[in-house]
Design a protein around this motif. Structure first.
Motif, PDB file in Angstrom:
ATOM      1  N   GLY A  15       0.817  -1.204   0.000  1.00  0.00           N
ATOM      2  CA  GLY A  15       0.000   0.000   0.000  1.00  0.00           C
ATOM      3  C   GLY A  15       0.847   1.250   0.000  1.00  0.00           C
ATOM      4  N   LYS A  16       0.161   2.410  -0.149  1.00  0.00           N
ATOM      5  CA  LYS A  16       0.861   3.694  -0.242  1.00  0.00           C
ATOM      6  C   LYS A  16       1.650   4.021   1.023  1.00  0.00           C
ATOM      7  CE  LYS A  16      -2.155   6.074  -3.486  1.00  0.00           C
ATOM      8  NZ  LYS A  16      -3.065   7.207  -3.671  1.00  0.00           N
ATOM      9  N   GLY A  17       1.045   3.820   2.185  1.00  0.00           N
ATOM     10  CA  GLY A  17       1.724   4.146   3.439  1.00  0.00           C
ATOM     11  C   GLY A  17       2.989   3.326   3.621  1.00  0.00           C
ATOM     12  N   ALA A  18       2.891   2.037   3.334  1.00  0.00           N
ATOM     13  CA  ALA A  18       4.059   1.159   3.462  1.00  0.00           C
ATOM     14  C   ALA A  18       5.147   1.570   2.470  1.00  0.00           C
ATOM     15  CB  ALA A  18       3.645  -0.287   3.233  1.00  0.00           C
ATOM     16  N   ALA A  19       4.736   1.939   1.247  1.00  0.00           N
ATOM     17  CA  ALA A  19       5.714   2.356   0.236  1.00  0.00           C
ATOM     18  C   ALA A  19       6.411   3.649   0.659  1.00  0.00           C
ATOM     19  CB  ALA A  19       5.026   2.538  -1.116  1.00  0.00           C
ATOM     20  N   ARG A  20       5.649   4.586   1.233  1.00  0.00           N
ATOM     21  CA  ARG A  20       6.259   5.846   1.699  1.00  0.00           C
ATOM     22  C   ARG A  20       7.253   5.585   2.835  1.00  0.00           C
ATOM     23  NH1 ARG A  20       0.637   8.338   1.410  1.00  0.00           N
ATOM     24  NH2 ARG A  20       0.634   9.259  -0.655  1.00  0.00           N
ATOM     25  N   ARG A  21       6.880   4.720   3.768  1.00  0.00           N
ATOM     26  CA  ARG A  21       7.802   4.397   4.873  1.00  0.00           C
ATOM     27  C   ARG A  21       9.081   3.774   4.324  1.00  0.00           C
ATOM     28  NH1 ARG A  21       2.933   3.191   7.274  1.00  0.00           N
ATOM     29  NH2 ARG A  21       3.018   0.988   6.754  1.00  0.00           N
ATOM     30  N   LEU A  22       8.926   2.915   3.344  1.00  0.00           N
ATOM     31  CA  LEU A  22      10.068   2.248   2.728  1.00  0.00           C
ATOM     32  C   LEU A  22      10.984   3.267   2.040  1.00  0.00           C
ATOM     33  CD1 LEU A  22      11.186  -0.596   2.236  1.00  0.00           C
ATOM     34  CD2 LEU A  22       9.902  -0.643   0.112  1.00  0.00           C
ATOM     35  N   ARG A  23      10.397   4.220   1.305  1.00  0.00           N
ATOM     36  CA  ARG A  23      11.195   5.236   0.610  1.00  0.00           C
ATOM     37  C   ARG A  23      11.927   6.142   1.589  1.00  0.00           C
ATOM     38  NH1 ARG A  23       6.325   5.779  -2.387  1.00  0.00           N
ATOM     39  NH2 ARG A  23       6.370   4.275  -4.058  1.00  0.00           N
ATOM     40  N   ARG A  24      11.325   6.392   2.770  1.00  0.00           N
ATOM     41  CA  ARG A  24      12.001   7.217   3.782  1.00  0.00           C
ATOM     42  C   ARG A  24      13.277   6.546   4.276  1.00  0.00           C
ATOM     43  NH1 ARG A  24       6.698   9.057   5.493  1.00  0.00           N
ATOM     44  NH2 ARG A  24       6.507   7.313   6.928  1.00  0.00           N
ATOM     45  N   THR A  25      13.366   5.230   4.184  1.00  0.00           N
ATOM     46  CA  THR A  25      14.572   4.502   4.586  1.00  0.00           C
ATOM     47  C   THR A  25      15.526   4.327   3.390  1.00  0.00           C
ATOM     48  OG1 THR A  25      13.657   2.303   4.150  1.00  0.00           O
ATOM     49  CG2 THR A  25      13.296   3.241   6.359  1.00  0.00           C
ATOM     50  N   GLU A  26      15.284   5.112   2.317  1.00  0.00           N
ATOM     51  CA  GLU A  26      16.099   5.090   1.102  1.00  0.00           C
ATOM     52  C   GLU A  26      16.072   3.734   0.387  1.00  0.00           C
ATOM     53  OE1 GLU A  26      19.938   6.801   1.764  1.00  0.00           O
ATOM     54  OE2 GLU A  26      19.081   8.604   2.664  1.00  0.00           O
ATOM     55  N   HIS A  27      14.909   3.103   0.406  1.00  0.00           N
ATOM     56  CA  HIS A  27      14.687   1.869  -0.339  1.00  0.00           C
ATOM     57  C   HIS A  27      13.598   2.115  -1.389  1.00  0.00           C
ATOM     58  CE1 HIS A  27      16.993   0.065   2.888  1.00  0.00           C
ATOM     59  NE2 HIS A  27      17.112  -1.016   2.127  1.00  0.00           N
ATOM     60  N   VAL A  28      13.582   1.286  -2.407  1.00  0.00           N
ATOM     61  CA  VAL A  28      12.608   1.412  -3.482  1.00  0.00           C
ATOM     62  C   VAL A  28      11.763   0.143  -3.517  1.00  0.00           C
ATOM     63  CG1 VAL A  28      12.311   1.683  -5.976  1.00  0.00           C
ATOM     64  CG2 VAL A  28      14.220   2.816  -4.819  1.00  0.00           C
ATOM     65  N   PRO A  29      10.427   0.284  -3.479  1.00  0.00           N
ATOM     66  CA  PRO A  29       9.590  -0.900  -3.614  1.00  0.00           C
ATOM     67  C   PRO A  29       9.649  -1.428  -5.044  1.00  0.00           C
ATOM     68  CG  PRO A  29       8.221   1.075  -3.419  1.00  0.00           C
ATOM     69  CD  PRO A  29       9.648   1.504  -3.273  1.00  0.00           C
ATOM     70  N   GLY A  30       9.576  -2.733  -5.179  1.00  0.00           N
ATOM     71  CA  GLY A  30       9.610  -3.342  -6.500  1.00  0.00           C
ATOM     72  C   GLY A  30       8.866  -4.660  -6.514  1.00  0.00           C
ATOM     73  N   VAL A  31       8.615  -5.146  -7.722  1.00  0.00           N
ATOM     74  CA  VAL A  31       7.945  -6.432  -7.904  1.00  0.00           C
ATOM     75  C   VAL A  31       8.732  -7.221  -8.944  1.00  0.00           C
ATOM     76  CG1 VAL A  31       5.808  -7.597  -8.556  1.00  0.00           C
ATOM     77  CG2 VAL A  31       5.699  -5.396  -7.391  1.00  0.00           C
ATOM     78  N   ILE A  32       8.962  -8.496  -8.655  1.00  0.00           N
ATOM     79  CA  ILE A  32       9.657  -9.382  -9.587  1.00  0.00           C
ATOM     80  C   ILE A  32       8.612 -10.284 -10.236  1.00  0.00           C
ATOM     81  CG2 ILE A  32      11.395 -11.184  -9.842  1.00  0.00           C
ATOM     82  CD1 ILE A  32      12.714 -10.072  -7.288  1.00  0.00           C
ATOM     83  N   TYR A  33       8.579 -10.285 -11.577  1.00  0.00           N
ATOM     84  CA  TYR A  33       7.648 -11.101 -12.354  1.00  0.00           C
ATOM     85  C   TYR A  33       8.435 -12.093 -13.188  1.00  0.00           C
ATOM     86  CZ  TYR A  33       4.411  -7.196 -11.545  1.00  0.00           C
ATOM     87  OH  TYR A  33       3.633  -6.231 -10.975  1.00  0.00           O
ATOM     88  N   GLY A  34       7.736 -13.082 -13.715  1.00  0.00           N
ATOM     89  CA  GLY A  34       8.346 -13.924 -14.738  1.00  0.00           C
ATOM     90  C   GLY A  34       8.252 -15.402 -14.504  1.00  0.00           C
ATOM     91  N   HIS A  35       8.334 -16.130 -15.618  1.00  0.00           N
ATOM     92  CA  HIS A  35       8.350 -17.584 -15.670  1.00  0.00           C
ATOM     93  C   HIS A  35       7.146 -18.227 -14.985  1.00  0.00           C
ATOM     94  CE1 HIS A  35      12.882 -16.958 -16.193  1.00  0.00           C
ATOM     95  NE2 HIS A  35      12.318 -17.090 -17.368  1.00  0.00           N
ATOM     96  N   GLY A  36       6.008 -17.561 -15.039  1.00  0.00           N
ATOM     97  CA  GLY A  36       4.780 -18.136 -14.507  1.00  0.00           C
ATOM     98  C   GLY A  36       4.699 -18.188 -12.999  1.00  0.00           C
ATOM     99  N   ALA A  37       5.703 -17.655 -12.317  1.00  0.00           N
ATOM    100  CA  ALA A  37       5.693 -17.658 -10.852  1.00  0.00           C
ATOM    101  C   ALA A  37       4.847 -16.495 -10.346  1.00  0.00           C
ATOM    102  CB  ALA A  37       7.112 -17.544 -10.316  1.00  0.00           C
ATOM    103  N   ASP A  38       4.391 -16.605  -9.116  1.00  0.00           N
ATOM    104  CA  ASP A  38       3.659 -15.505  -8.500  1.00  0.00           C
ATOM    105  C   ASP A  38       4.589 -14.314  -8.353  1.00  0.00           C
ATOM    106  OD1 ASP A  38       1.331 -16.975  -8.246  1.00  0.00           O
ATOM    107  OD2 ASP A  38       1.835 -17.696  -6.226  1.00  0.00           O
TER     108      ASP A  38
END
Length: 195
Positions: A15-38
């Motif tokens: 969610g937005k709040g979690a993403a903002r907290r993460l960015r404040r710690t100088e991290h970037v949210p991301g998602v890994i896709y591919g090969h039919g995996a979740d």
């Protein structure tokens, strides 16, 4: 192309709040896709990711729960004004697997003398290549080209193992004549004595 190692952590908050907290710690949210995996939700260190993304189509090695994953950036979102990384989508790849990517086009040489301009219809060339051997760019010579000449996708020399992912007759570059402004008509012209 050498692979770049970037540390990664699994994300459990969303969610937005979690993403903002993460960015404040100088991290970037991301998602890994591919090969039919979740999809796998991760947090990546902002500085290391930003440095890795300076290379187009960079191959990134992630250590995910003790398992090495090779990924390439598929979509990168940046903050509009300052350009900070906001979110990244990564695509899992394997050695030997073919991927379709856009590689930057660089030109070299001087056009034919005269008032010629080089128009880039494509700034990058869609190609299919092995995921672990993605070319950083292609170079096209425009030396001596005159107004009316074009460079088609099929005219570009590609590295071994790389094929076009666009129609071979697609115009990539064209040389056009510079448009000169028409001289303004003087106000006194066309006015004659009445008689």
């Amino acid at each position: 192309m050498a692979e770049v190692k970037v540390p990664v952590q699994l994300r459990t908050e969303f969610g937005k709040g979690a993403a903002r907290r993460l960015r404040r710690t100088e991290h970037v949210p991301g998602v890994i896709y591919g090969h039919g995996a979740d999809p796998v939700h991760v947090a990546l260190p902002g500085h290391e990711l930003m440095m890795a993304l300076k290379t187009p189509n960079v191959l990134i090695a992630l250590d995910l729960n003790g398992k090495k994953e090779l990924v390439i950036p598929k979509a990168v979102q940046r903050e509009a004004i300052r350009g900070f990384l906001v979110h990244v989508d990564l695509l899992t790849v394997k050695s030997g697997e073919k991927v379709t990517v856009d590689i930057p086009i660089h030109t070299e040489g001087d056009l034919a003398p005269g008032s010629n301009l080089l128009e880039h219809l494509l700034n990058s060339l869609p190609v299919e290549t092995e995921a672990t051997h993605i070319p950083e760019s292609v170079t096209v010579s425009v030396a001596g080209l005159d107004s009316g000449h074009s460079v088609l996708a099929k005219d570009i020399t590609l590295p071994a193992g790389t094929t076009l992912a666009v129609d071979e007759d697609t115009v990539v570059l064209q040389v056009v004549a510079a448009q000169a402004e028409a001289p303004a008509e003087s106000e006194g012209e066309g006015e004659g004595s009445e008689g």
